[in-house]
Motif scaffolding. Structure first.
Motif, PDB file in Angstrom:
ATOM      1  N   GLU A   7       0.855  -1.190   0.000  1.00 54.44           N
ATOM      2  CA  GLU A   7       0.000   0.000   0.000  1.00 54.44           C
ATOM      3  C   GLU A   7       0.888   1.236   0.000  1.00 54.44           C
ATOM      4  OE1 GLU A   7      -2.631   0.334   3.351  1.00 54.44           O
ATOM      5  OE2 GLU A   7      -3.595   2.134   2.544  1.00 54.44           O
ATOM      6  N   GLN A   9       0.872   5.771   0.002  1.00 48.56           N
ATOM      7  CA  GLN A   9       0.068   6.883   0.518  1.00 48.56           C
ATOM      8  C   GLN A   9      -0.844   7.488  -0.550  1.00 48.56           C
ATOM      9  OE1 GLN A   9       0.110   8.329   3.743  1.00 48.56           O
ATOM     10  NE2 GLN A   9       1.182   6.456   4.289  1.00 48.56           N
ATOM     11  N   HIS A  10      -2.087   7.761  -0.172  1.00 50.33           N
ATOM     12  CA  HIS A  10      -3.024   8.502  -1.013  1.00 50.33           C
ATOM     13  C   HIS A  10      -3.954   9.234  -0.059  1.00 50.33           C
ATOM     14  CE1 HIS A  10      -6.333   9.456  -3.684  1.00 50.33           C
ATOM     15  NE2 HIS A  10      -5.539   9.210  -4.709  1.00 50.33           N
ATOM     16  N   THR A  11      -4.205  10.541  -0.311  1.00 55.04           N
ATOM     17  CA  THR A  11      -4.938  11.351   0.670  1.00 55.04           C
ATOM     18  C   THR A  11      -6.318  10.784   0.973  1.00 55.04           C
ATOM     19  OG1 THR A  11      -3.860  13.222  -0.369  1.00 55.04           O
ATOM     20  CG2 THR A  11      -5.510  13.714   1.297  1.00 55.04           C
ATOM     21  N   ALA A  12      -7.065  10.465  -0.087  1.00 51.80           N
ATOM     22  CA  ALA A  12      -8.467  10.121   0.148  1.00 51.80           C
ATOM     23  C   ALA A  12      -8.768   8.648  -0.072  1.00 51.80           C
ATOM     24  CB  ALA A  12      -9.346  10.947  -0.777  1.00 51.80           C
ATOM     25  N   ASP A  13      -8.090   8.058  -1.012  1.00 53.45           N
ATOM     26  CA  ASP A  13      -8.444   6.709  -1.416  1.00 53.45           C
ATOM     27  C   ASP A  13      -7.310   5.743  -1.083  1.00 53.45           C
ATOM     28  OD1 ASP A  13     -11.068   7.312  -2.557  1.00 53.45           O
ATOM     29  OD2 ASP A  13      -9.928   8.562  -3.913  1.00 53.45           O
ATOM     30  N   TRP A  14      -7.271   4.633  -1.735  1.00 51.91           N
ATOM     31  CA  TRP A  14      -6.208   3.664  -1.502  1.00 51.91           C
ATOM     32  C   TRP A  14      -5.389   3.498  -2.772  1.00 51.91           C
ATOM     33  CZ3 TRP A  14      -9.747  -0.588   0.959  1.00 51.91           C
ATOM     34  CH2 TRP A  14      -9.905  -0.320   2.322  1.00 51.91           C
ATOM     35  N   LYS A 110     -15.188   0.931  -3.748  1.00 47.11           N
ATOM     36  CA  LYS A 110     -16.251   1.273  -4.701  1.00 47.11           C
ATOM     37  C   LYS A 110     -15.848   0.853  -6.110  1.00 47.11           C
ATOM     38  CE  LYS A 110     -17.827   5.285  -2.088  1.00 47.11           C
ATOM     39  NZ  LYS A 110     -17.582   6.719  -1.903  1.00 47.11           N
ATOM     40  N   ALA A 111     -14.607   1.109  -6.472  1.00 48.01           N
ATOM     41  CA  ALA A 111     -14.194   0.806  -7.841  1.00 48.01           C
ATOM     42  C   ALA A 111     -12.682   0.843  -7.972  1.00 48.01           C
ATOM     43  CB  ALA A 111     -14.807   1.817  -8.811  1.00 48.01           C
ATOM     44  N   VAL A 112     -12.212   0.179  -9.019  1.00 45.12           N
ATOM     45  CA  VAL A 112     -10.805   0.238  -9.423  1.00 45.12           C
ATOM     46  C   VAL A 112     -10.718   1.336 -10.479  1.00 45.12           C
ATOM     47  CG1 VAL A 112      -8.870  -1.086 -10.345  1.00 45.12           C
ATOM     48  CG2 VAL A 112     -10.722  -2.251  -9.112  1.00 45.12           C
ATOM     49  N   THR A 113      -9.799   2.268 -10.336  1.00 50.15           N
ATOM     50  CA  THR A 113      -9.765   3.405 -11.259  1.00 50.15           C
ATOM     51  C   THR A 113      -8.617   3.267 -12.263  1.00 50.15           C
ATOM     52  OG1 THR A 113      -8.223   4.918 -10.157  1.00 50.15           O
ATOM     53  CG2 THR A 113     -10.462   4.799  -9.258  1.00 50.15           C
ATOM     54  N   HIS A 115      -6.786   5.912 -12.813  1.00 52.93           N
ATOM     55  CA  HIS A 115      -6.025   7.121 -12.514  1.00 52.93           C
ATOM     56  C   HIS A 115      -4.517   6.883 -12.641  1.00 52.93           C
ATOM     57  CE1 HIS A 115      -4.747  10.837 -10.908  1.00 52.93           C
ATOM     58  NE2 HIS A 115      -4.437  10.382  -9.713  1.00 52.93           N
ATOM     59  N   VAL A 131      -4.993   2.856  -8.172  1.00 51.46           N
ATOM     60  CA  VAL A 131      -5.734   3.663  -7.197  1.00 51.46           C
ATOM     61  C   VAL A 131      -7.166   3.140  -7.126  1.00 51.46           C
ATOM     62  CG1 VAL A 131      -6.601   5.973  -6.618  1.00 51.46           C
ATOM     63  CG2 VAL A 131      -4.306   5.705  -7.589  1.00 51.46           C
ATOM     64  N   ASP A 133     -11.068   3.644  -5.518  1.00 52.98           N
ATOM     65  CA  ASP A 133     -11.998   4.575  -4.888  1.00 52.98           C
ATOM     66  C   ASP A 133     -12.648   3.874  -3.700  1.00 52.98           C
ATOM     67  OD1 ASP A 133     -13.693   6.636  -4.266  1.00 52.98           O
ATOM     68  OD2 ASP A 133     -15.137   6.187  -5.840  1.00 52.98           O
ATOM     69  N   VAL A 134     -12.528   4.471  -2.519  1.00 60.19           N
ATOM     70  CA  VAL A 134     -13.126   3.843  -1.327  1.00 60.19           C
ATOM     71  C   VAL A 134     -14.099   4.799  -0.664  1.00 60.19           C
ATOM     72  CG1 VAL A 134     -11.203   2.330  -0.910  1.00 60.19           C
ATOM     73  CG2 VAL A 134     -11.225   4.566   0.164  1.00 60.19           C
TER      74      VAL A 134
END
Lengths: 134, 483
Positions: A7, A9-14, A110-113, A115, A131, A133-134
Motif C-alpha cells: 500500500e 500513501q493517497h490522501t483520500a483513497d487507496w 467502490k471501484a478500481v480506477t 487514474h 488507485v 476509490d473507497v
C-alpha cells in the motif's frame, strides 16, 4: 522478492503498488493486494469457485476489468478469493478464482480506477500502481 | 509539480492557475482557498488533477476548486467543471463512482436538554432501523421492474409507497427526481447490485448524525429552514450504493475506446469522456440520472427509517418528535444547467465532484420557500467536529458555477490515520465528548477520524469570506452512526 504488493500513501483513497515477473503474475498480485486491503477474512468450512472472462483493448484496461469483476462477485455473493488461476490469450483473460464465503470484510472498495494507471516494464518484470476509490 | 509561485493571488480567498501554466489547458483554474489551505493542497496532487480537468474538450472558463479540495482520481475532490452543450463532453470520472452522493438535513423542535437522558436509546434505534455497513442489505428487496421505477421516479417512488411527504420532495434538489433517466442504459450487473441495497447507508465516509443546532448566524434564513439553537437536527450522508458504483465503472471502461474514436486526447485515462451530443454521452447521462434518482430515493428511505427511530425512542418522552425536511443536496453529480456567461445565458453540463450546488436567491430551480434566501448548502464535518448549513449567493452564480464546498476534506491518508489512531480509543474520546457512536468497523472509524480532515470551520469561513456561500447555522454532533 520477485512478486508482491504494498500500500502507498493517497490522501483520500487507496493506492497499491504491485510487481511481478509477468502480466498474469501482476494481475494475481493485484487481486491478492486488493482483497487484503479490504480486510477480507474467509470461512474455513466451505470452498467455492468462480470463473471470470474479460477482454479489453490494452493491458491496463484488462487489469481494471479483471479487478472490477472480482469486486462485483465479492459484493453480490458476499464471497472472497485467495487463489487465482489465470490464462491470457492476447487481450482476453480467463480466470478461475477459488475462495470461500466471507467471514468478515472490514472495508469495501467502490471501484478500481484508471487514474495514472500504467503497467511499466522494470528489470524484474512488470510494475504498476493502482488507485482504488473507497 | 506545480509550485506556489506558479499561482496568481487574486485576493485573500481566491487564487488562479493561469491557462498559460500548461500547454494543454483550455481554461484557467480558479481556487477558493486561503494561503494556508493552498499550502495543504500543494501537498498532494489535487492541483495537478484540477489542471488536468481544464483540458477537457468544451470546458468553460474557469475550472473551479473549493477549499475542501483533496486529491481524488482523475478529477480533484472539490472540483467543478462546466462544459458547453454544443461542443463539450461529459466525463463519468469527473462526477465520481458514488453518483449523487449527497446530504439530507432534517430539522426538529426537539430540545437537546429534554432528550439528553435517552440519546443512547435513540442511537440504538437509529442503528437498528437504518441498515449500515459493508455488504449489508436493506429491507427493500426490489423486483427488476420496481428498480426501473426507482430509476425513473427517484424519491417520488417513496412518495407513492407512503414513505415520503410532498414537503420532503419539494425540499429536495430537483424534487428528488432527475428527468431523462433511462434504466435501459444501465447494465445487468449494476441492476443486480441495486436490487437489495435500497434504503441502506453503506460504509466508508457515509453516516447518519444527530446534531444540535449550536449557533445561528443568519436568523431569517435559519427560521425559514426551521432551525433553532438548542434543537436537534439529523443529517444523512450517502449515495447510490453499488448501483451507482457499477454504472460509473461500466462507462469509464466503455469510454476508454470511445475517446480514441472521437480523437480526444487526455492527460489521465480516468477522465475519459464522450461528447454530450454523442450516443455514448447520452447513454451515460441516462444511466447516471438513473443512479442519481436511486440515491435520492435511498436518502428518502433512510429519512423514513430515521423518523421511525425517533418515534420509537422519543414517544412518551417528549410531545413532538417529528423531523421536517430542510433540504437534500447532491455533491457528486453532472447536471445540465443554464448559467449567465458574459451577459448571455449558456446551457452547460456542470460536473460537481465533492462540490455542492449553491444556487443564489431568486433561482427558478429553488422551491418558493427558499427563493428569497438562496439554496440551503449542507456541509458535513467529520465526526466530533461541526457541520454547517449555508446558503447559496448571487456571487456563487457568477463566480463558481453556482457551487460551494461539500465538507471538511481529507488531509491525511487512510493508512496514516489507521496507524496514528485506534478505532476503540477514538470512540472513547468521542464518547467522552458526549457523542454517542455506533460504528460497524473500528478500523473504518479510525480512517474517518476528525484529525484526518481539514478544519471544517476554516473551509466554511473561506467560502463565506469569498462570497460564494453565506453562513446560516453551525451544528454539533451528539450521535454518529457509521457502517
Amino acid at each position: 522478492m520477485r512478486s508482491g504488493y504494498k500500500e502507498i500513501q493517497h490522501t483520500a483513497d487507496w493506492a497499491l503498488q504491485v510487481w511481478a515477473p509477468d502480466l498474469t503474475g501482476l494481475m494475481q498480485q493485484a487481486a491478492l493486494g486488493m482483497i487484503a486491503l479490504m480486510g477480507a477474512r474467509l470461512r474455513h468450512d466451505r470452498r467455492l469457485e468462480r470463473t471470470i472472462m474479460v477482454s479489453a483493448d490494452d493491458n491496463e484496461s484488462l487489469l481494471v476489468a479483471f479487478l472490477n469483476s472480482i469486486l462485483y462477485e465479492m459484493e453480490l455473493d458476499s464471497v472472497g478469493f485467495d487463489r487465482f488461476e489465470l490464462k491470457l490469450d492476447g487481450l482476453k483473460l480467463h480466470a478461475r478464482l477459488a475462495g470461500a464465503p466471507l467471514l468478515e470484510l472490514q472495508k469495501s472498495i467502490k471501484a478500481v480506477t484508471f487514474h495514472n494507471l500504467e503497467i511499466r516494464p522494470v528489470e524484474a518484470g512488470l510494475e504498476t500502481t493502482i488507485v482504488f476509490d473507497v | 509539480m506545480i509550485r506556489l509561485q506558479d499561482i496568481n493571488k487574486i485576493n485573500d480567498y481566491e487564487w488562479e492557475i493561469p491557462q498559460s501554466y500548461r500547454n494543454d489547458m483550455r481554461v484557467a483554474v480558479r481556487l477558493f482557498v486561503t494561503h494556508r489551505l493552498l499550502e495543504d493542497a500543494l501537498g498532494d496532487r489535487s492541483l495537478e488533477q484540477a489542471i488536468n480537468a481544464a483540458t477537457l474538450p468544451g470546458v468553460m472558463q474557469p475550472v473551479v476548486v473549493m477549499p475542501d479540495m483533496h486529491q481524488g482520481y482523475g478529477f480533484p475532490i472539490g472540483g467543478v467543471a462546466a462544459t458547453r452543450i454544443t461542443d463539450g463532453v461529459v466525463s463519468p470520472g469527473a462526477i465520481g463512482y458514488d453518483i449523487n452522493c449527497g446530504v439530507r438535513l432534517l430539522g426538529s423542535q426537539i430540545d437537546l436538554g429534554a432528550v439528553e437522558p435517552v440519546l443512547s436509546n435513540l442511537a440504538d434505534a437509529l442503528n437498528r432501523r437504518c441498515p449500515s455497513g459493508v455488504g449489508v442489505a436493506g429491507e427493500y428487496h426490489l423486483k427488476d421492474a420496481e428498480l426501473d421505477q426507482v430509476c425513473r421516479l427517484g424519491a417520488r417512488w417513496a412518495l407513492r409507497k407512503g414513505l415520503a411527504t410532498d414537503e420532503d420532495l419539494l425540499r429536495t434538489e430537483e424534487g428528488g427526481c432527475l428527468d431523462g433517466a433511462d434504466p435501459t442504459r444501465v447494465s445487468s450487473q449494476a441492476k443486480k447490485r441495486g436490487l437489495n441495497q435500497l434504503g441502506t447507508l453503506g460504509a466508508g465516509n457515509h453516516f447518519i448524525e444527530v446534531d444540535v443546532v449550536d449557533r445561528v448566524f443568519d436568523a431569517r434564513a435559519a427560521q425559514t429552514m426551521g432551525l433553532q439553537e438548542g434543537m436537534l437536527a439529523l443529517q444523512i450522508h450517502c449515495g447510490s450504493r453499488g448501483f451507482g458504483h457499477q454504472i460509473c465503472t461500466d462507462y469509464v471502461q466503455e469510454l476508454q475506446s470511445t475517446v480514441h474514436r472521437y480523437g480526444i486526447k487526455l492527460p489521465d485515462r480516468e477522465l475519459v469522456c464522450a461528447p454530450l451530443d454523442s450516443p455514448e454521452g447520452k447513454d451515460y447521462l441516462a444511466a447516471m440520472r438513473s443512479a442519481a434518482n436511486y440515491a435520492f430515493c435511498n436518502r428518502q428511505l433512510l429519512a423514513h427509517a430515521a423518523r421511525l427511530a425517533f418515534e420509537e425512542a422519543l414517544a412518551g418522552v417528549i410531545g413532538n418528535w417529528q423531523l421536517h425536511q430542510v433540504y437534500d443536496i447532491a455533491h457528486n453529480m453532472g447536471k445540465i444547467e443554464t448559467h449567465v456567461v458574459d451577459g448571455k445565458k449558456v446551457k452547460v453540463c456542470v460536473h460537481r465532484k465533492g462540490a455542492t450546488r449553491a444556487f443564489g436567491p431568486s433561482s427558478p430551480e429553488l422551491p418558493d420557500v427558499y427563493r428569497s434566501i438562496g439554496q440551503p448548502v449542507l456541509v458535513p464535518g467529520s465526526m466530533g467536529t461541526a457541520s454547517w448549513v449555508l446558503v447559496g449567493t448571487t456571487e456563487s452564480m457568477s463566480r463558481s458555477w453556482g457551487s460551494s464546498c461539500h465538507g471538511a476534506g481529507r488531509v491525511m491518508s487512510r493508512s496514516q490515520a489507521k496507524r496514528e489512531m485506534r478505532g476503540d480509543r477514538l470512540r472513547s474520546e468521542l464518547e467522552a465528548d458526549g457523542i454517542h457512536i455506533r460504528a460497524g468497523s473500528l478500523p473504518g472509524l479510525a480512517e474517518e477520524a476528525p484529525r484526518a480532515h481539514k478544519d471544517v470551520d476554516e473551509v466554511v469561513e473561506t467560502v463565506h469570506a469569498a462570497g460564494i456561500a453565506r453562513k446560516v447555522a453551525r451544528l454539533r454532533p451528539v450521535i454518529v452512526i457509521k457502517g
